[in-house]
Enzyme design. Structure first.
Site, mmCIF file in Angstrom:
data_model
loop_
_atom_site.group_PDB
_atom_site.id
_atom_site.type_symbol
_atom_site.label_atom_id
_atom_site.label_comp_id
_atom_site.label_asym_id
_atom_site.label_seq_id
_atom_site.Cartn_x
_atom_site.Cartn_y
_atom_site.Cartn_z
ATOM 1 N N ARG A 35 -11.306 3.219 -18.702
ATOM 2 C CA ARG A 35 -9.880 3.464 -18.795
ATOM 3 C C ARG A 35 -9.193 3.326 -17.438
ATOM 4 O O ARG A 35 -9.794 3.520 -16.389
ATOM 5 C CB ARG A 35 -9.556 4.820 -19.432
ATOM 6 C CG ARG A 35 -9.995 6.055 -18.678
ATOM 7 C CD ARG A 35 -9.061 7.206 -19.012
ATOM 8 N NE ARG A 35 -7.745 6.897 -18.486
ATOM 9 C CZ ARG A 35 -6.697 7.693 -18.566
ATOM 10 N NH1 ARG A 35 -6.797 8.837 -19.198
ATOM 11 N NH2 ARG A 35 -5.538 7.367 -18.011
ATOM 12 N N HIS A 36 -7.945 2.949 -17.512
ATOM 13 C CA HIS A 36 -7.142 2.799 -16.307
ATOM 14 C C HIS A 36 -6.814 4.183 -15.752
ATOM 15 O O HIS A 36 -6.613 5.120 -16.519
ATOM 16 C CB HIS A 36 -5.844 2.055 -16.681
ATOM 17 C CG HIS A 36 -5.033 1.655 -15.500
ATOM 18 N ND1 HIS A 36 -4.131 2.497 -14.912
ATOM 19 C CD2 HIS A 36 -5.001 0.512 -14.800
ATOM 20 C CE1 HIS A 36 -3.569 1.873 -13.887
ATOM 21 N NE2 HIS A 36 -4.080 0.668 -13.807
#
Lengths: 395, 395
Positions: free
Chosen positions: A227-228
């Site tokens: 995930r960012h």
């Protein structure tokens, strides 16, 4: 069309990966690379798998279009051969531990006396002047110490290595950059020089995303899975036929995703109202998206996302990447030649230059394939001398 | 001492990461980099966190020693300014999607007519001639499609991203390599050219370890955690105070490890007799080693391994890496200047050149900081003209 590095001659004293990666980039651009290997033993990478019929395919891929010349650097005669070649070369590259080249009487100071215009690049784990100069510098050691591992892995789990020798490869690319920059500089100023490339420094200099947190906010990044760090959903998701990644970093993209999943009510859900909220509720949102993706194939999910204008892609294996339409159209894997193998697929440095041809069929050498050719042509050693040197283990 | 790229002038039309990473490497070597940004908005990276007092620290680290000049590429006047600057520059770098520069009347063909010696580098996800040319090319997309993710992660688990934007960074370094190679070539041959850099191709070209299996044995590599594909134990292990990595790839090193753990009987254990056996029984051996490491601190384990001559290292966070004796000795983090921030730590490209100084204090620009200075000096635009352009959103 002529090659970009036409007429440039590299004396390549490197082994294993970082140095050979560097000189292969120069060979791809048309430099003549004379690779020096230990008689009988050769570059250590020749003994690293995978093997086909006794030949290392790992070595083959890393040493395209180089001439293999065996010279024993531990002998005075071998050192003399190197010095004679140095007179006729533009660049020397080595990746021994700091101090080893001086022991062979082949330090930069030794050689610049012979060829003041020589560009001499040294790749090592930490550089010659580091307190860690003598520390072993395998790729895993540098990935661990530089911080690269500390930002890779699942959330709340152990730090993971990147599944390629990034410390070796990146220091090799940086070194190639430095060498061509020094060649440009030499054309203008006429001067040679020493270039010091540390693997630790190379990886550290790549970690600017993490360092922009660490150095400015004193906030130490940790592994986050896929995930960012601030926007969500930017992540990977499982489908029935493999993982995909998708990137919804704006409100319109998130709304498009809700529609693609046939869950329009999520647009009004307060838990997902903006990036901060979606990021804080990532586990809930991940479960909802997974519920959708895992009931479809990769192609179905990617088609729906594509229709909604959401950046997305399949997570491809190396088999899929190599066989992809893109890789074929760009000719990324080419047939090469190897004296001991029926087939030798090779992958070149990635750049395309409009003024220069791309080598269409490269050769990757067996040990000592060019010893006699090079030493006869360059140093005018006669047959009797070469036989004597071979018998005495000098070449 | 003068800089390696002394006198080289770069017109930088890049945004976000791959392009700015490339031009920062050139700025570090003393090239003059004129960074063109959209008036009022600027490089998209200015809007990506982390932020301090409204300034992106991510942007700051990626744009050291560049001049920020605002020009609206969508206006005819803006395009004219770019063309006038092109006449006075050696290199143009851009990382728009293929086709965008042509829409601005700034394609390679448009500009080589103005400056035939121009070196024009385009960084994109897949290159202009790929069937995927129009596909979005965020870092995560390229990590997914190129195969990099497929070799990273825990064994038998999902593919993981590397915790840094490796596709952006690596294509930036490759591009910088190509640009200096083309500059060298131009010194000798007098010709400019276009360089086409694809992020997919850049990452793919780095994966030679995995590809040496895939292409020669048709064996598709999968994530392996931190263990080496064929030799064991080469892996990470938990201690009471954090993880360490160790590398026992030979029998003597393994015996040294047995002694260090005070488990000499393991030397006679048939499950661990050679690399193949140790590799096949990696889970048993991992548990045994973990039993030892987890009862000691990192320092204790590393001291014992060091005494036994076993290559080993701590897994360091970015905080630890940045504060390490090595990073201090090599001056990896330097104080920079930023008009809006009290402190601006910066990390340069990693190479040291013996003939050139290393910049000791770099400046990282706020938006438009150098617009008037550059346009006055280079294009002789007067105050009234500049005011008019500013009012009309051209600069």
């Amino acid at each position: 069309m002529t090659n970009i590095l036409d007429g440039v001659r590299i004396l390549d004293l490197t082994r294993v990966m970082s140095g050979p990666y560097c000189t292969s980039m120069l060979a791809d651009l048309g430099a003549e690379v004379i690779k020096i290997e230990m008689p009988e033993i050769g570059d250590e990478a020749r003994h690293m798998g995978p093997f086909i019929e006794g030949h290392s395919t790992y070595f083959a891929m890393l040493n395209r279009d180089k001439k293999s010349v065996t010279v024993n650097l531990k002998t005075p005669e071998g050192q003399k051969i190197i010095k004679q070649l140095v007179e006729r070369c533009d660049v020397l590259v080595e990746n021994f531990r700091p101090g080893v080249m001086a022991r062979y009487n082949l330090s930069y100071d030794d050689l610049k006396a012979i060829n003041p215009k020589l560009i001499y690049a040294s790749i090592s784990g930490f550089g010659a002047d580091s307190p860690l100069a003598a520390h072993p510098a395998l790729d895993i050691v540098i990935q661990a110490m530089s911080g690269l591992m500390s930002v890779t892995g699942e959330e709340n789990s152990r730090a993971l290595m990147t599944g390629e020798s990034m410390a070796d490869v990146s220091s090799g690319i940086f070194a190639a950059f430095g060498i061509v920059a020094a060649l440009f500089n030499r054309e203008k100023k006429g001067q040679g020089q020493h270039i010091d490339v540390a693997m630790f420094d190379s990886v550290f200099a790549m970690l600017l995303t993490g360092l922009s947190q660490q150095l400015y906010l004193d906030k130490t990044p940790a592994p986050m899975g896929n995930r960012h760090p601030v926007t969500y959903p930017v992540d990977s998701f499982p489908t029935r036929t493999g993982d995909i990644v998708l990137c919804c970093f704006t409100r319109p993209l998130f709304e498009g995703l809700c529609d693609a999943m046939a869950r329009p009510e999520l647009k009004q859900d307060d838990r997902f109202r903006d990036n901060a909220a979606r990021s804080a509720n990532d586990n809930v949102l991940r479960a909802i998206i997974t519920q959708w993706t895992q009931n479809h194939t990769k192609d179905e999910v990617l088609a729906a996302l594509g229709k909604a204008g959401i950046p997305a892609a399949p997570v491809q294996t190396l088999a899929e990447a190599a066989a992809s339409e893109h890789a074929k159209a760009r000719d990324l894997v080419q047939d090469g030649h190897h004296a001991g193998l029926a087939q030798a697929p090779l992958v070149q440095q990635p750049l395309r230059f409009s003024s220069a041809p791309r080598p269409s069929s490269q050769t990757t050498p067996i040990l000592g394939e060019h010893t006699r050719e090079v030493l006869t042509k360059e140093l005018s050693l006669d047959q009797a001398k070469l036989d004597d040197y071979a018998k005495r283990g000098i070449i």
